[in-house]
Enzyme design. Sequence first.
Site, PDB file in Angstrom:
ATOM      1  N   ARG A 119       0.830  -1.218   0.000  1.00  0.00           N
ATOM      2  CA  ARG A 119       0.000   0.000   0.000  1.00  0.00           C
ATOM      3  C   ARG A 119       0.857   1.257   0.000  1.00  0.00           C
ATOM      4  NH1 ARG A 119      -3.652  -0.463   4.949  1.00  0.00           N
ATOM      5  NH2 ARG A 119      -1.808  -1.532   5.684  1.00  0.00           N
ATOM      6  N   ASN A 154      -6.174  -2.698   1.645  1.00  0.00           N
ATOM      7  CA  ASN A 154      -6.162  -4.153   1.744  1.00  0.00           C
ATOM      8  C   ASN A 154      -7.593  -4.655   1.769  1.00  0.00           C
ATOM      9  OD1 ASN A 154      -3.385  -4.354   1.905  1.00  0.00           O
ATOM     10  ND2 ASN A 154      -3.332  -4.535   4.116  1.00  0.00           N
TER      11      ASN A 154
END
Length: 92
Positions: free
Chosen positions: A18, A36
């Site tokens: 990320r 996520n």
Amino acid sequence: MIARRYIVRGRVQGVGFRWFVDSEARQLGLAGWVRNNINGTVEVLAMGNEQQHLELRGKLRRGPRAARVDEVEEFPAEPVPGLTTFRIEGAW
């Protein structure tokens, strides 16, 4: 402004994916988010021009050093009014 959603599969959680996406998307000047998913994938919503998406796709396929990207799926999406920056969203 083109909006696309990407689903990235492989070893992509717990490896800085990320933060990698956030950094690369900001450098490309994209707006959107990365998060996520509960099923172990990483989801990206990105808004920008065709060239920006082309570059982002390549970066998603490579990922950060610790990741292993098995697949990147791409879907058309609707632009989100008022979303002008890129950010990391909470998981689930």
